[in-house]
Design an enzyme around this catalytic site. Structure first.
Site, mmCIF file in Angstrom:
data_model
loop_
_atom_site.group_PDB
_atom_site.id
_atom_site.type_symbol
_atom_site.label_atom_id
_atom_site.label_comp_id
_atom_site.label_asym_id
_atom_site.label_seq_id
_atom_site.Cartn_x
_atom_site.Cartn_y
_atom_site.Cartn_z
ATOM 1 N N HIS A 74 -26.859 15.027 61.163
ATOM 2 C CA HIS A 74 -25.647 15.856 61.121
ATOM 3 C C HIS A 74 -24.432 14.946 60.964
ATOM 4 C CE1 HIS A 74 -27.139 19.836 63.043
ATOM 5 N NE2 HIS A 74 -28.141 19.214 62.443
ATOM 6 N N TYR A 202 -19.476 24.222 69.055
ATOM 7 C CA TYR A 202 -19.020 24.262 70.446
ATOM 8 C C TYR A 202 -17.861 25.257 70.486
ATOM 9 C CZ TYR A 202 -21.616 19.931 71.416
ATOM 10 O OH TYR A 202 -22.599 18.987 71.582
#
Ligand code: APR
Ligand code: PHB
Length: 393
Positions: A74, A202
């Site tokens: 990622h 998040y």
């Protein structure tokens, strides 16, 4: 039965297993003692974010084959708040990336590698007790297959996690413990569905924190902030999905991809550090010495950094009778540990709702989030901590 090894390692988590592999690479002998069964160790669901340094160390050890095939690199993460998503481009900001590869897969690779070298890992051991740790021949007593054993060692590595026994061998009067318990937990689920996003999300919302992570193309890992005392039976699958959808909603109507929930549980959140991390010939590593809340994804990576230092210090001792790295072990580890403690506490404080917060507190959190995504300096600070500072930082 009496046995002998150079380094007696208590615990077959990431710390203990990696230490045994690092020592074997230098030609040193160890014995790993684990209280759970191999099946349990290899199937317990934990996080799976590997920092750049962890990836490199696994590569150096030749343990990267399956990780490179099944793990996913990622290059960014998303911070979501106020109904909008903002990407933190980790690689653009730091030159480094992270790898999503579940911890239990890492453990399977470590166990297979150690056993194929002819190394010893004893599973299902009981009644582990440490003695003579201030002498130069410390001892571990334990029971295995109904037989009592005495393992004489040059050194003992306490890699037995937060609930282990090693830590208590350091005299109370010499221990300092620093801790924070957070007034919330994470309800974690595994869901059979395709990924909802390419990168981790998040999310801060008025209803509390949520996190979208992943395990594989078919299996997704997600969390919602909850009461740490709550009973998982109070959360139906429909409630969990609704909560995720509400917390992750965006102004442009982002959609969560859903499927059957196949596992759910509640985790407590705490920060914890014991100082020193060494007494006599006992060296603590990983969760035995420190815990971070999972918001920064640092737990596994801190364990890796500790045992890398420990393996180097032990190698210097055996090769050159050098004791300075062993003596510096606590100070060397704690520099990184406290950095990660701060980062994890900071991420946690910025992204969660606290029971006693008010609108002022929410505005402060939103201001911090806005600054983090709008300022290149602030975004870089988050990114360099997230991908992990160099081992010798
Ligand atoms: N005797 C032998 N083994 C023990 C004992 C004991 N008395 N007590 C605990 N253990 C074992 C546990 O069963 C576990 O397998 O020690 C191991 C410790 O592993 P972890 O808890 O995974 O700790 P660590 O290796 O430091 O790795 C830290 O793993 O659990 C995650 O969130 C954590 O990511 C972090 C990382
Ligand atoms: C996870 O995938 O379980 C995970 C990812 C990132 C975190 C914590 C947990 O910060």
């Amino acid at each position: 039965m009496k046995k002998r090894t150079q380094v007696g390692i208590i615990g077959a988590g990431p710390a203990g297993l990696l230490l045994s592999l690092l020592l074997a690479k230098e030609g040193y002998d160890s014995l790993v003692l684990e209280s759970r069964s191999r099946e349990e160790v290899e199937s317990t669901i934990r996080a799976g974010v590997l920092e750049q340094g962890t990836i490199e160390l696994m590569t150096e050890l030749g343990l990267d084959e399956r990780m490179n095939r099944e793990g996913v690199v990622h290059h960014g993460i998303e911070l979501r708040f106020d109904g909008e998503s903002h990407r933190i481009p980790l690689t653009d900001l730091t030159g480094h990336a992270i790898m999503l590869y579940p911890q239990h897969e890492v453990l399977k690779d470590f166990i297979a590698a150690r056993l194929s070298q002819g190394g010893s890992i004893l599973f299902n051991v009981k009644d582990v007790q440490l003695s003579d740790i201030s002498s130069d021949q410390p001892m571990i007593r334990f029971t295995h297959d109904h037989e009592q054993h005495e393992l004489q060692c040059d050194f003992i590595a306490g890699c037995d996690g937060y609930h282990g026994v090693s830590r208590s061998a350091i005299p109370n009067a010499l221990q300092a413990v620093y801790t924070r318990t957070y007034p919330f937990g994470w309800l974690g689920i595994l869901m059979q569905a395709p990924p909802s996003a390419h990168e981790l999300i998040y999310a801060y919302s008025e209803r509390g924190f949520s996190l979208v992570s992943t395990r594989s193309p078919e299996l997704q890992r997600m969390y919602v902030q909850c009461d740490p005392q709550d009973n998982i039976a109070n959360w139906s699958d429909a409630m969990i999905l609704e909560e995720l959808q509400l917390r992750l909603a965006t102004k442009d109507n982002w959609q969560l991809r859903v499927g059957p929930i196949i596992q759910k549980s509640i985790l407590a959140m705490r920060s914890f550090v014991i100082e020193p991390m060494q007494y006599g010939r006992l060296f603590l590593a990983g969760d035995a010495a420190h815990i971070v809340p999972p918001t920064g994804a640092k737990g596994l990576n801190l364990a890796v950094a500790d045992v890398r230092h420990l393996a180097r210090a032990l190698t210097a001792f055996y090769k050159k009778q050098q004791t300075d790295l062993l003596e510096a072990y606590t100070a060397t580890c704690l520099r990184r540990v406290w950095r990660a403690e701060h980062f994890s506490w900071w991420m946690t404080s910025m992204l969660h709702r606290f029971p006693d917060d008010d609108v002022f507190q929410q505005r402060i959190q939103l201001a911090q989030l806005a600054y983090t995504v709008r300022s290149r300096a602030a975004a870089t600070s988050l990114a360099e901590n997230y991908v992990g500072l160099p081992f010798d930082w």
